[in-house]
Design a protein around this motif. Structure first.
Motif, PDB file in Angstrom:
ATOM      1  N   LEU A  21       0.964  -1.168  -0.038  1.00  0.00           N
ATOM      2  CA  LEU A  21      -0.066   0.006   0.044  1.00  0.00           C
ATOM      3  C   LEU A  21       0.948   1.227  -0.053  1.00  0.00           C
ATOM      4  CD1 LEU A  21      -2.657  -1.171   2.614  1.00  0.00           C
ATOM      5  CD2 LEU A  21      -2.818  -1.334   0.081  1.00  0.00           C
ATOM      6  N   GLY A  22       1.115   1.768  -1.174  1.00  0.00           N
ATOM      7  CA  GLY A  22       1.889   2.968  -1.102  1.00  0.00           C
ATOM      8  C   GLY A  22       2.312   3.424  -2.495  1.00  0.00           C
ATOM      9  N   GLY A  23       3.179   4.068  -2.832  1.00  0.00           N
ATOM     10  CA  GLY A  23       3.678   4.599  -4.285  1.00  0.00           C
ATOM     11  C   GLY A  23       5.013   3.778  -4.468  1.00  0.00           C
ATOM     12  N   GLY A  24       5.689   4.401  -5.698  1.00  0.00           N
ATOM     13  CA  GLY A  24       6.769   3.941  -5.907  1.00  0.00           C
ATOM     14  C   GLY A  24       8.089   3.641  -4.915  1.00  0.00           C
ATOM     15  N   GLY A  25       8.929   3.113  -5.246  1.00  0.00           N
ATOM     16  CA  GLY A  25      10.134   2.885  -4.606  1.00  0.00           C
ATOM     17  C   GLY A  25       9.827   2.026  -3.213  1.00  0.00           C
ATOM     18  N   GLY A  26       8.842   1.148  -3.307  1.00  0.00           N
ATOM     19  CA  GLY A  26       8.623   0.265  -2.227  1.00  0.00           C
ATOM     20  C   GLY A  26       9.266  -1.262  -2.551  1.00  0.00           C
ATOM     21  N   PRO A  27       8.724  -2.025  -2.001  1.00  0.00           N
ATOM     22  CA  PRO A  27       9.298  -3.351  -1.964  1.00  0.00           C
ATOM     23  C   PRO A  27       9.443  -4.237  -3.126  1.00  0.00           C
ATOM     24  CG  PRO A  27       7.630  -3.184  -0.151  1.00  0.00           C
ATOM     25  CD  PRO A  27       7.563  -2.093  -1.154  1.00  0.00           C
ATOM     26  N   ARG A  28      10.392  -5.033  -3.470  1.00  0.00           N
ATOM     27  CA  ARG A  28      10.569  -5.437  -4.809  1.00  0.00           C
ATOM     28  C   ARG A  28      10.664  -7.142  -4.338  1.00  0.00           C
ATOM     29  NH1 ARG A  28      11.943  -2.185  -8.957  1.00  0.00           N
ATOM     30  NH2 ARG A  28      12.902  -4.037 -10.080  1.00  0.00           N
ATOM     31  N   THR A  29      10.128  -7.955  -5.303  1.00  0.00           N
ATOM     32  CA  THR A  29      10.198  -9.401  -4.952  1.00  0.00           C
ATOM     33  C   THR A  29      10.621  -9.955  -6.553  1.00  0.00           C
ATOM     34  OG1 THR A  29       9.341 -11.353  -4.227  1.00  0.00           O
ATOM     35  CG2 THR A  29       7.900  -9.747  -5.150  1.00  0.00           C
ATOM     36  N   ALA A  30      11.603 -10.910  -6.682  1.00  0.00           N
ATOM     37  CA  ALA A  30      11.976 -11.668  -7.972  1.00  0.00           C
ATOM     38  C   ALA A  30      12.378 -10.579  -8.888  1.00  0.00           C
ATOM     39  CB  ALA A  30      10.785 -12.239  -8.346  1.00  0.00           C
ATOM     40  N   GLY A  31      12.919  -9.345  -8.489  1.00  0.00           N
ATOM     41  CA  GLY A  31      13.267  -8.427  -9.359  1.00  0.00           C
ATOM     42  C   GLY A  31      12.259  -7.355  -9.987  1.00  0.00           C
ATOM     43  N   GLN A  32      11.073  -7.537  -9.458  1.00  0.00           N
ATOM     44  CA  GLN A  32       9.905  -6.560  -9.501  1.00  0.00           C
ATOM     45  C   GLN A  32       9.288  -5.823  -8.651  1.00  0.00           C
ATOM     46  OE1 GLN A  32       7.090  -9.085 -11.738  1.00  0.00           O
ATOM     47  NE2 GLN A  32       8.529  -9.468 -13.559  1.00  0.00           N
ATOM     48  N   GLU A  33       8.633  -5.057  -8.893  1.00  0.00           N
ATOM     49  CA  GLU A  33       7.999  -4.026  -7.820  1.00  0.00           C
ATOM     50  C   GLU A  33       6.856  -4.835  -7.214  1.00  0.00           C
ATOM     51  OE1 GLU A  33       6.686  -0.253  -8.869  1.00  0.00           O
ATOM     52  OE2 GLU A  33       9.229   0.515  -9.319  1.00  0.00           O
ATOM     53  N   LEU A  34       6.689  -4.914  -5.971  1.00  0.00           N
ATOM     54  CA  LEU A  34       5.686  -5.724  -5.243  1.00  0.00           C
ATOM     55  C   LEU A  34       4.390  -4.845  -5.432  1.00  0.00           C
ATOM     56  CD1 LEU A  34       4.651  -8.061  -3.854  1.00  0.00           C
ATOM     57  CD2 LEU A  34       5.397  -7.042  -1.864  1.00  0.00           C
ATOM     58  N   ASP A  35       3.333  -5.728  -5.768  1.00  0.00           N
ATOM     59  CA  ASP A  35       1.804  -4.764  -5.704  1.00  0.00           C
ATOM     60  C   ASP A  35       1.098  -5.844  -4.830  1.00  0.00           C
ATOM     61  OD1 ASP A  35      -0.246  -3.626  -6.040  1.00  0.00           O
ATOM     62  OD2 ASP A  35      -0.855  -4.485  -7.927  1.00  0.00           O
ATOM     63  N   GLU A  36       0.776  -6.865  -5.320  1.00  0.00           N
ATOM     64  CA  GLU A  36       0.086  -7.979  -4.480  1.00  0.00           C
ATOM     65  C   GLU A  36       0.631  -9.350  -5.048  1.00  0.00           C
ATOM     66  OE1 GLU A  36      -4.119  -9.918  -3.526  1.00  0.00           O
ATOM     67  OE2 GLU A  36      -4.158  -7.832  -4.021  1.00  0.00           O
ATOM     68  N   ARG A  37       1.222 -10.246  -3.908  1.00  0.00           N
ATOM     69  CA  ARG A  37       1.621 -11.494  -4.475  1.00  0.00           C
ATOM     70  C   ARG A  37       1.301 -12.575  -3.254  1.00  0.00           C
ATOM     71  NH1 ARG A  37       6.585 -13.347  -7.302  1.00  0.00           N
ATOM     72  NH2 ARG A  37       7.426 -15.005  -6.256  1.00  0.00           N
ATOM     73  N   PHE A  38       1.123 -13.693  -3.752  1.00  0.00           N
ATOM     74  CA  PHE A  38       0.935 -14.737  -3.035  1.00  0.00           C
ATOM     75  C   PHE A  38       2.265 -15.189  -2.374  1.00  0.00           C
ATOM     76  CE2 PHE A  38      -3.237 -15.091  -4.943  1.00  0.00           C
ATOM     77  CZ  PHE A  38      -3.948 -15.111  -3.861  1.00  0.00           C
ATOM     78  N   LEU A  39       2.450 -15.679  -1.185  1.00  0.00           N
ATOM     79  CA  LEU A  39       3.767 -16.187  -0.824  1.00  0.00           C
ATOM     80  C   LEU A  39       4.105 -17.648  -0.552  1.00  0.00           C
ATOM     81  CD1 LEU A  39       4.227 -13.484   2.196  1.00  0.00           C
ATOM     82  CD2 LEU A  39       5.454 -13.232  -0.334  1.00  0.00           C
ATOM     83  N   ALA A  40       5.304 -18.125  -0.914  1.00  0.00           N
ATOM     84  CA  ALA A  40       5.493 -19.563  -0.543  1.00  0.00           C
ATOM     85  C   ALA A  40       6.779 -19.596   0.123  1.00  0.00           C
ATOM     86  CB  ALA A  40       6.019 -19.988  -1.930  1.00  0.00           C
ATOM     87  N   ASP A  41       7.180 -20.567   0.873  1.00  0.00           N
ATOM     88  CA  ASP A  41       8.282 -20.686   1.666  1.00  0.00           C
ATOM     89  C   ASP A  41       9.561 -20.385   1.001  1.00  0.00           C
ATOM     90  OD1 ASP A  41       9.512 -21.532   4.209  1.00  0.00           O
ATOM     91  OD2 ASP A  41      10.299 -22.960   2.968  1.00  0.00           O
ATOM     92  N   GLY A  42      10.319 -19.472   1.513  1.00  0.00           N
ATOM     93  CA  GLY A  42      11.613 -19.082   0.628  1.00  0.00           C
ATOM     94  C   GLY A  42      11.654 -17.883   0.022  1.00  0.00           C
ATOM     95  N   ASP A  43      10.397 -17.229  -0.400  1.00  0.00           N
ATOM     96  CA  ASP A  43      10.105 -16.003  -1.026  1.00  0.00           C
ATOM     97  C   ASP A  43      10.975 -15.002  -0.463  1.00  0.00           C
ATOM     98  OD1 ASP A  43       8.922 -17.288  -3.192  1.00  0.00           O
ATOM     99  OD2 ASP A  43       6.955 -16.527  -2.640  1.00  0.00           O
TER     100      ASP A  43
END
Length: 244
Positions: A55-77
């Motif tokens: 919940l926010g603008g740019g410069g936020g978290p990244r996962t797998a090299g991409q900006e995070l918006d909404e993502r289901f999580l698995a062990d090790g992510d």
């Protein structure tokens, strides 16, 4: 049952935070998990299903090299946010039972009650990780204290054994206090309190007697010095008091 947690690595070292609540808020001041120096916004970690929501603008978290918006999580992510890296972990009931069984086989299982007592002793004796203590003291102020999660984090940050002399000494005094608790109730407790009150009263009386004695002695010494130095006589003053 599945147990969820995140392993956090950053400027202040590494730590673990259990996701015992349905929603855990990560971000700046006021969040459940505070990461200093992160951009404005809030990262939400949900348990069922396990997912991350930004919940926010740019410069936020990244996962797998991409900006995070909404993502289901698995062990090790892994989630990267500024100088911080969070690794999502989960363990099923079967895995937890296997770990508990292995610990018991080694004779190292720690009952839940003892975990909390030992964690409290570590904090009281100044042996706990200060950053973990600060996070949980802030959680207490916010009304979000979770005793089991707190105990787990405190113990995970310490390698102090159960038979450490400092732990044994403090736990012995705790046991003594618990054993003496019944003595403070009923007729026996009332008798102990009366004895204590009597001792306090006698001590106060003795103290007052000593104070009065000192004042009288100082007065007498002053009168003697006045007589010797200035030839002062107190006979007339005494006669006036007596009405002679």
């Amino acid at each position: 049952m599945t147990e969820h947690w995140i392993e956090i690595e950053g400027p202040n070292g590494a730590r673990k935070h259990y996701l015992d609540r349905a929603l855990t808020r990560v971000g700046g001041a006021g969040a459940d998990v505070v990461l200093e120096g992160t951009s404005r916004g809030e990262l939400q970690l949900w348990n069922d299903p396990a997912k991350a929501v930004w919940l926010g603008g740019g410069g936020g978290p990244r996962t797998a090299g991409q900006e995070l918006d909404e993502r289901f999580l698995a062990d090790g992510d892994r989630i990267e946010w500024g100088k911080w890296t969070m690794t999502y972990r989960e363990s099923t009931a079967e895995a937890v039972l296997e770990e508990v069984g292995a610990a018991r086989a080694k004779g190292s299982a720690m009952p839940e009650g003892w975990r909390r007592i030992k964690a409290g002793i570590l904090v009281e004796q100044g042996l706990a990780d200060r950053q973990v203590v600060k996070r949980w003291s802030d959680a207490v102020v916010r009304g979000e204290f979770q005793p089991e999660a707190c105990a787990r984090e405190l113990l995970a940050a310490s390698d102090l054994p159960d038979d450490d002399p400092r732990v044994l000494e403090r736990s012995s005094r705790l046991l003594r206090d618990f054993v003496m608790t019944p003595a403070g109730r009923g007729a026996r407790g009332a008798g102990r309190k009366m004895k204590g009150a009597a001792k306090n009263t006698a001590a106060a009386a003795v103290a007052q007697f000593i104070i009065v004695g000192i004042i009288l002695l100082m007065t007498f010494v002053g009168m003697v010095l006045a007589r010797l130095k200035w030839d002062t006589s107190f006979d007339g003053w005494i006669d006036a008091i007596l009405g002679n």
